[in-house]
Design a protein around this motif. Structure first.
Motif, PDB file in Angstrom:
ATOM      1  N   GLN A  98     -12.613   3.975   3.505  1.00 60.45           N
ATOM      2  CA  GLN A  98     -12.343   5.322   3.003  1.00 60.45           C
ATOM      3  C   GLN A  98     -12.647   6.365   4.084  1.00 60.45           C
ATOM      4  OE1 GLN A  98     -11.044   6.046  -0.276  1.00 60.45           O
ATOM      5  NE2 GLN A  98     -10.672   3.850  -0.064  1.00 60.45           N
ATOM      6  N   LYS A 137       1.533   6.847   3.754  1.00 63.92           N
ATOM      7  CA  LYS A 137       0.393   6.906   4.664  1.00 63.92           C
ATOM      8  C   LYS A 137       0.585   6.021   5.894  1.00 63.92           C
ATOM      9  CE  LYS A 137      -3.124   8.362   1.390  1.00 63.92           C
ATOM     10  NZ  LYS A 137      -4.525   8.191   0.935  1.00 63.92           N
ATOM     11  N   SER A 180      -8.393   1.612   5.816  1.00 59.13           N
ATOM     12  CA  SER A 180      -8.357   2.810   4.965  1.00 59.13           C
ATOM     13  C   SER A 180      -8.931   2.511   3.591  1.00 59.13           C
ATOM     14  CB  SER A 180      -6.922   3.322   4.828  1.00 59.13           C
ATOM     15  OG  SER A 180      -6.418   3.788   6.059  1.00 59.13           O
ATOM     16  N   GLN A 181      -8.559   1.378   3.032  1.00 61.36           N
ATOM     17  CA  GLN A 181      -9.009   1.049   1.680  1.00 61.36           C
ATOM     18  C   GLN A 181     -10.486   0.656   1.648  1.00 61.36           C
ATOM     19  OE1 GLN A 181      -5.728  -1.035  -0.815  1.00 61.36           O
ATOM     20  NE2 GLN A 181      -5.201  -1.497   1.304  1.00 61.36           N
ATOM     21  N   SER A 214      -4.375   8.895  10.627  1.00 59.10           N
ATOM     22  CA  SER A 214      -4.526   9.520   9.313  1.00 59.10           C
ATOM     23  C   SER A 214      -4.010  10.944   9.306  1.00 59.10           C
ATOM     24  CB  SER A 214      -5.997   9.493   8.883  1.00 59.10           C
ATOM     25  OG  SER A 214      -6.824  10.117   9.854  1.00 59.10           O
ATOM     26  N   PHE A 224      -4.376  -0.792   9.471  1.00 55.62           N
ATOM     27  CA  PHE A 224      -4.590   0.600   9.057  1.00 55.62           C
ATOM     28  C   PHE A 224      -4.827   0.676   7.552  1.00 55.62           C
ATOM     29  CE2 PHE A 224      -3.387   4.857   7.801  1.00 55.62           C
ATOM     30  CZ  PHE A 224      -3.897   5.663   8.814  1.00 55.62           C
ATOM     31  N   TRP A 266       0.858  -1.184   0.000  1.00 53.48           N
ATOM     32  CA  TRP A 266       0.000   0.000   0.000  1.00 53.48           C
ATOM     33  C   TRP A 266       0.890   1.227   0.000  1.00 53.48           C
ATOM     34  CZ3 TRP A 266      -2.576   3.292   4.043  1.00 53.48           C
ATOM     35  CH2 TRP A 266      -3.735   3.899   3.545  1.00 53.48           C
ATOM     36  N   ILE A 324     -12.629   5.394  14.032  1.00 57.27           N
ATOM     37  CA  ILE A 324     -12.778   5.601  12.598  1.00 57.27           C
ATOM     38  C   ILE A 324     -14.021   6.430  12.312  1.00 57.27           C
ATOM     39  CG2 ILE A 324     -14.024   3.395  12.352  1.00 57.27           C
ATOM     40  CD1 ILE A 324     -12.703   3.105   9.582  1.00 57.27           C
ATOM     41  N   THR A 382     -16.423   7.348   9.121  1.00 55.77           N
ATOM     42  CA  THR A 382     -16.687   6.897   7.752  1.00 55.77           C
ATOM     43  C   THR A 382     -18.163   7.042   7.424  1.00 55.77           C
ATOM     44  OG1 THR A 382     -16.542   4.981   6.262  1.00 55.77           O
ATOM     45  CG2 THR A 382     -16.999   4.524   8.581  1.00 55.77           C
ATOM     46  N   GLU A 430     -11.238  10.136   9.053  1.00 59.72           N
ATOM     47  CA  GLU A 430     -10.291  10.099  10.165  1.00 59.72           C
ATOM     48  C   GLU A 430     -10.112   8.647  10.600  1.00 59.72           C
ATOM     49  OE1 GLU A 430     -11.511  12.583  13.386  1.00 59.72           O
ATOM     50  OE2 GLU A 430     -11.054  14.451  12.315  1.00 59.72           O
ATOM     51  N   LEU A 431      -8.880   8.297  10.968  1.00 60.83           N
ATOM     52  CA  LEU A 431      -8.618   6.918  11.386  1.00 60.83           C
ATOM     53  C   LEU A 431      -7.462   6.879  12.374  1.00 60.83           C
ATOM     54  CD1 LEU A 431      -9.115   3.852  11.119  1.00 60.83           C
ATOM     55  CD2 LEU A 431      -7.522   3.865   9.175  1.00 60.83           C
TER      56      LEU A 431
END
Length: 294
Positions: A256, A41, A252-253, A280, A248, A37, A215, A217, A259-260
């Protein structure tokens, strides 16, 4: 993952004289290449290492004891092999130092040189937490909801997988579980699990930890799917840092998030526990802490 060092050796000579050359760096790229990845990031965050077997001599020759926290930036090109750190710390047991500050500065210098980054070191006395020091190693509790019982009402048996399986995050989409949350807009979720387990890639010994995620989302979120995903790490060979970065990257993928925060508190081995945290945005970085199992 091929790693040469002292971690996998059957017998080890413990140095009795100050030996900074004992420290053995491991390239972070080894774990990040396996994730496949965006590396940049995964460089936002900190690895907190907490050591409970710190000792040296004062000028009178009397042993001193302390607890230490090492803050290693996730942007460092290397991590340190844990056994080599233990041997290094043991190497100062019979070395005289004028003060605690001298010890702290020396360890910071040696770790920074090994990892090619600015490593912060803090030493704590055994009574510091009693005196209410804000930075002392107090016992904390993870924030949010514990999801360890999210599969209690399910009749499906959780399979043992050899590698982490991100597809489990989307298994049985919303509506298949009472733990599912369908949302019409962006909202935050904060949860943790005490069931994180993986294996050391060198010795194959089990590593246990608590995982915490915060998270935000707009995608539907399911506690049961998240627990299945966490359990898929049980036979995975990966360093603590790589496991947290894998989680992570997968979250994230899939989600999306705007904030994470992904962090883990691993149980102690050889007097040292490792606590990686990835965020993030650096403004989201939480304070370091330790849990009851540490």
């Amino acid at each position: 993952m091929s790693i040469h060092g002292i971690l996998g050796e059957q017998t080890t000579d413990y140095p009795t004289e100050y030996s900074p050359e004992t420290l053995y760096p491991i390239a972070r790229s080894m774990g990040r290449d396996a994730i496949g990845w965006q590396d940049d990031k995964l460089t936002v965050g900190v690895d907190w290492w907490q050591a409970f077997e710190i000792s040296w001599l004062n000028p009178q020759g009397i042993s001193q004891v302390a607890i230490a926290r090492f803050s290693i930036p996730a942007s460092s090109p290397f991590i340190v092999e844990s056994k080599s750190l233990k041997l290094y710390l043991n190497s100062i047991n019979f070395t005289e130092f004028a003060s605690w500050n001298v010890v702290q500065a020396l360890i910071a210098k040696d770790l920074s040189a090994c990892l090619q980054a600015d490593v912060q070191v803090a030493l704590f006395g055994l009574n510091d937490d009693i005196n209410g020091h804000e930075t002392a190693l107090l016992i904390a509790q993870p924030e949010g909801v514990c999801i360890d019982e999210a599969l209690a009402d399910s009749t499906d048996k959780v399979a043992l997988t050899e590698h982490p399986d991100a597809s489990l995050l989307s298994e049985n989409e919303v509506g298949a579980s009472d733990e599912s949350v369908a949302n019409d807009g962006t909202q935050p979720y904060t949860f943790y699990s005490n069931l994180l387990r993986s294996n050391c890639p060198v010795t194959n010994q089990p590593d246990w930890g608590t995982l915490a995620v915060s998270i935000t989302t707009d995608k539907p979120f399911d506690n049961a799917n998240m627990l299945r995903y966490i359990l898929s790490f049980r036979q995975h060979n990966g360093f603590h840092e790589q496991c947290v970065e894998q989680i992570f990257a997968d979250l994230s993928q899939y989600y999306q998030p705007s904030e994470l925060i992904v962090r883990a508190w691993y149980t102690r081995r050889g007097g040292i526990d490792i606590n990686p945290c990835r965020v993030s945005d650096i403004s989201l970085l939480p304070k370091p802490s330790r849990l009851i199992r540490q």
